[in-house]
Each structure stands twice: as C-alpha cells, then as structure tokens.
Design a protein around this motif. Structure first.
Motif, short mmCIF file in Angstrom:
data_model
loop_
_atom_site.label_atom_id
_atom_site.label_comp_id
_atom_site.label_asym_id
_atom_site.label_seq_id
_atom_site.Cartn_x
_atom_site.Cartn_y
_atom_site.Cartn_z
N HIS A 99 -2.55 -1.61 -4.77
CA HIS A 99 -2.88 -0.39 -4.02
C HIS A 99 -1.67 0.53 -4.14
CE1 HIS A 99 -4.94 1.40 -0.27
NE2 HIS A 99 -4.02 2.28 -0.66
N THR B 285 -4.20 -8.32 -4.20
CA THR B 285 -4.54 -6.91 -4.07
C THR B 285 -3.55 -6.07 -4.86
OG1 THR B 285 -3.13 -6.66 -2.14
CG2 THR B 285 -5.43 -7.23 -1.73
N HIS C 278 1.95 -2.22 -5.46
CA HIS C 278 2.64 -3.39 -4.89
C HIS C 278 2.41 -4.65 -5.72
CE1 HIS C 278 -1.03 -3.79 -2.01
NE2 HIS C 278 -1.14 -4.76 -2.87
N ASP D 25 -8.80 2.13 4.31
CA ASP D 25 -8.00 2.68 3.20
C ASP D 25 -8.16 4.19 3.04
OD1 ASP D 25 -7.32 0.06 2.87
OD2 ASP D 25 -7.97 -0.09 0.79
N GLU E 58 -11.68 -0.62 -3.27
CA GLU E 58 -11.10 -0.04 -2.05
C GLU E 58 -10.02 0.95 -2.46
OE1 GLU E 58 -9.52 -3.47 0.03
OE2 GLU E 58 -8.25 -4.02 -1.64
N TRP F 185 -4.07 -1.71 8.32
CA TRP F 185 -4.12 -1.79 6.85
C TRP F 185 -3.65 -0.47 6.23
CZ3 TRP F 185 -8.70 -5.22 4.69
CH2 TRP F 185 -8.49 -6.55 5.11
N ALA F 186 -4.11 -0.18 5.04
CA ALA F 186 -3.50 0.90 4.25
C ALA F 186 -3.54 2.26 4.94
CB ALA F 186 -4.18 0.99 2.90
N MET G 104 -1.54 -7.80 10.20
CA MET G 104 -0.72 -6.59 9.95
C MET G 104 -0.76 -5.67 11.16
SD MET G 104 -1.77 -5.95 5.97
CE MET G 104 -0.68 -4.58 5.65
N ARG H 280 3.60 -8.92 0.34
CA ARG H 280 3.76 -8.03 -0.80
C ARG H 280 5.00 -7.13 -0.70
NH1 ARG H 280 -2.03 -5.97 0.61
NH2 ARG H 280 -0.99 -6.20 2.60
N ASP I 227 0.82 -1.22 0.00
CA ASP I 227 0.00 0.00 0.00
C ASP I 227 0.86 1.27 0.00
OD1 ASP I 227 -2.22 -1.80 0.39
OD2 ASP I 227 -1.75 -1.83 2.52
N HIS J 65 -3.90 -10.65 5.39
CA HIS J 65 -3.71 -9.30 5.95
C HIS J 65 -4.15 -9.18 7.40
CE1 HIS J 65 -3.31 -8.78 1.76
NE2 HIS J 65 -4.59 -8.72 1.50
O1 FUB Z 1 -2.80 -4.08 2.99
C1 FUB Z 1 -4.04 -4.47 3.53
C2 FUB Z 1 -5.14 -4.22 2.55
O2 FUB Z 1 -4.90 -4.88 1.31
C3 FUB Z 1 -5.31 -2.77 2.15
O3 FUB Z 1 -5.93 -2.00 3.12
C4 FUB Z 1 -6.06 -2.95 0.89
O4 FUB Z 1 -6.14 -1.79 0.11
C5 FUB Z 1 -5.28 -4.05 0.23
O5 FUB Z 1 -4.11 -3.57 -0.38
#
Ligand code: FUB
Length: 452
Positions: A255, A253, A270, A148, A198, A95-96, A61, A282, A31, A58
C-alpha cells in the motif's frame, strides 16, 4: 576487540553505502502517504499507520504517525498524531489513511470501524499544522465500507475521495466541507481496475490521473501494486500494468502513494524487511519512480539503497511538550504557556510547583534500542532539578542550568523498549528551586549500535 569490530563495521559501511530501506527504522509503519505541502516545497511529509511490534495482523492497529524531512536522510517522527481514543465514533482498526492541504488547513482522512457496528467508516480530522495533532470531525456521509480512503485535491481545488476494500474501489466528489460525498458523482471503479483489492491512491502528472492500488491476481496473496490512467479524476480509467511485483521480504499487503519532491518522483510503499519477511509487522519503503516516454510507469524493484546510498536514514522523535496529552502522554498539574518567546510549536509546558507535577510524552519504537535524550527548555530565574522517568525506570536527577531563552540540553543515551514508552519529566521531591522550568520539546534521536 570492540574497537576492531567498530572499525570493521565502518569499513563495510564505507564500501557498500548504507541501506535507506526501510526508510523509517525507529518504529513499525505501514500504508505511507507522502505529500509536499504548497506553503513549504522543501519539506517532504509522510503520514503512516502504525503496527505494534510483533502484532503480525492488523486488528490491533490504533493510531497514526507523521514524519518530515528536508534532505531524505534525516527524518523527524512527530509521534502519534491521532489515535482511536481521540475518535469517539470508532472502536478499532485504525487502518490506512491519507492527508491533504485544503483551504489553508491540514486534513487527515482515515478509516476505522464504527463502534457498535463494526463496519469501516471514513473519518476526517483537521489541524492547523502539518504535524498535528489532528482533531476528529466525524465520518464522511455517503461512504459505505469506507476502508483505505485517499483524498485528492485537483488543481482547481475540487476534492475527490477514493476508497476500496475487498476487491472493490469507489470514488466521488466531496462537498466543500469534506464531510459528505456528492451522491450524483459516485462511481464504482471496480470493473476498470483489474485485480483491485483495496488502497487506491491518485496523483496527477502532465494532465493525466494515475490511480495506483494494491491488487490480488488469481494466485491471491501477497498483494502487488498496479495502476490505471484516466483523463478525468473520476475516470474512466484505463488499466495499465503491475508496477511493484512480488519481492523478497514483502508483507502480505502492500500500500502506498507517490510524491514529487525537489523535482524527483518517489514511490512510498511498505514491506516486512525489518520484521523478517512475509510478516504483517510492516515498515515504510521509498524508491524513485520513473516513467517512460509514453508516460507509463517503469516497474520498481525494491532496493536496499532506496533514495540514496551515501548515508543511512536517521529518525529523531520530536515531541512537543504542549501536545503531550493529544499525542498519548499526559500533562499533570502543569499548564501550557506562551509568555517566554522563542519556543517551537504552539507553546511550552510550565508550572512544575508541586512534587510529581509532570509532563509525559509517548515514544513508540520498533525495537529495544538506545536513544539520545535531548530537552529544549528555558529556566529564566535559576537552575532547576528534575527527574526523568522512562517507563518504570528513574534515570537520575537532571540539572537544567539557568537559561533565559530556550535551548537544547543533551542528557546522553537512554534505553527504550519495543512498543510504547512513557517518558516523564517531573520533580520527585519538593526541593525549592529558584525558577520554574518551561519545557518546549523532547527529542529522542536514533543512535545506531556502531555509534555507541
Ligand atoms: O494497514 C492495514 C491495512 O492493510 C490497510 O488498510 C490495507 O490497505 C493494508 O495495507
């Protein structure tokens, strides 16, 4: 035999150039959010989320990194700049994110799941320096399902927030403190953004607002990158086209975002190139972004060369000792001081006057590898001896010769494992030394196999 192999590797590299994608190979990142801050046009900053090695989803994370470069070849990873542990309202899913410079300070805007509720909130954190660490200020009020987020500051200083999840995308103007949206400006952009899933990101070019986003066609996963264009930040947006289609080695994904650096437009996104295709572990990628004469984006074909094929990118992990705790390390029975001038960052760590007093820093890396271990220190009153502990391995007693001013000392190669490494500088035994040491920063420089 080893020499012959090294020569062969060199010839191959001379003939074909080095790959610059993925752009950061020291750690798994996703991201990417690129920026050039107004007070320093010569430095490109990239803020990323972080994938654990081998995680392949994910859910686990937990934090974010910041990278900077002035030449697009040599990068500095400033380590962990914010973590779930530093955000008391959140429980999971870091996340992002995006970053912004607003009224003289640096902001990180990110999404995490709220503790006890398990729904995404959009968090906001502030720092007085671009490399952080960032301090969480809470979550933005008025944003539901705030996954996001992207924070766009228009030329007149008005802040706009975009966010999107699960085939929806929204936007609103933010109030001046960035802590809430202006409800009357809230707009659902979903119908204007064909295939949106997203990850919205907005940049401005020649007076037009470009909203780029990952989307899913009826064929579903993996995501492709699409864009739409508007005359005003909150739309209406006109859907344009896909501009990063499916490519070999992509992850499920995609982003990213764009930036103009030294006159060139660059798209960061990515892939799964480093972890091996269609994986969810990623790595950030970068390729030049070009427009046709109508202002339409010319589709990007992800390239191995990336931003240049003359050299491969090299990343140095630079960890300021005084940030140790906020960045995932520890300051044990030592303190931060500023008395000896010439330090970088905000100070240095000193007062190692008892056995086991230490500074430790967190080094997150993608794969087991050797890194060159460099320490910037001062020891004005005499030589000093310290031990270095990396995870559970004590390297040896390192001598820090007397120096009145800060200088770098190179201790050679050390081994890091995939994932989290705790690097500690401490005094194992009580051996009086003439002077107290001041640790400014620790550097771990990426060293490639053909260089060892
Ligand atoms: O990196 C986690 C999630 O995966 C992001 O929030 C999304 O946009 C996707 O890239």
């Amino acid at each position: 035999m080893k020499i012959k192999w090294t020569i062969l590797v060199c010839i191959i590299n001379m003939g074909f150039g080095f790959a610059q994608n993925p752009i950061f190979t020291n750690v798994f990142t996703a991201d990417p959010s690129p920026h050039v801050w107004p007070d320093d046009p010569n430095t490109l900053w990239v803020y990323t989320s972080h994938d654990e090695p081998g995680s392949n989803n994910h859910y686990g994370m937990t934090g974010y990194h910041a990278f900077s470069s002035t030449d697009l070849v040599n990068w500095t990873d400033h380590g962990r700049i914010l973590h779930l542990e530093n955000v008391d309202w959140a429980e999971s899913h870091a996340w992002a994110m995006d970053a912004a410079f607003y009224r003289g300070q640096y902001y990180l805007i990110y999404c995490m799941k709220e503790a006890g509720i398990g729904l995404f909130r959009t968090g906001i954190a502030r720092s007085d320096s671009p490399q952080g660490p960032f301090t969480d200020l809470g979550y933005v009020k008025g944003v539901e399902f705030g996954q996001d987020p992207a924070l766009f500051i228009d030329d007149d200083g008005t802040p706009y927030l975009y966010w999107g999840h699960d085939r929806k995308c929204f936007a609103a103007e933010l109030n001046e403190d960035l802590m809430s949206i202006k409800p009357e400006t809230y707009v659902d952009l979903t119908p204007q953004l064909t295939h949106v899933f997203e990850g919205p990101w907005v940049h401005k070019r020649k007076g037009k607002y470009y909203l780029t986003y990952p989307g899913l066609t009826p064929r579903r996963w993996p995501e492709k990158m699409f864009y739409a264009v508007a005359d005003k930040p909150l739309g209406p947006y006109e859907f344009k086209d896909v501009f990063i289609d499916d490519f070999e080695g992509q992850s499920g994904t995609n982003h990213g975002g764009t930036v103009t650096f030294k006159g060139k437009d660059i798209m960061f996104y990515h892939s799964a190139w480093m972890s091996g295709g269609l994986s969810e572990t990623r790595s950030s990628m970068a390729d030049y972004l070009k427009y046709d004469k109508n202002g339409d984006i010319i589709p990007i074909v992800p390239s191995k060369e990336g931003l240049g094929n003359a050299k491969r990118t090299r990343t140095t992990l630079l960890l300021e000792a005084e940030n140790g705790f906020a960045a995932g390390g520890e300051l044990y029975n030592v303190f931060v001081d500023t008395y000896i001038k010439g330090y970088s960052g905000k100070g240095y760590v000193t007062n190692f006057d008892n056995p086991y007093d230490h500074v430790s820093i967190l080094a997150q890396v993608a794969k087991p590898a050797k890194y060159r271990f460099i320490v910037s220190y001062a020891s004005p009153d005499g030589d000093s001896n310290h031990d270095i502990l990396i995870n559970s391995h004590i390297y040896r007693e390192f001598k820090f010769p007397q120096t009145k001013t800060f200088k770098e000392i190179d201790f050679g190669l050390v081994d890091l494992k995939a994932g989290d490494n705790l690097v500690r500088i401490f005094k194992k035994d009580w051996k009086p030394s003439k002077g107290d040491i001041a640790i400014d920063y620790i550097k771990l420089v990426q060293v490639f196999e053909d260089e060892q």
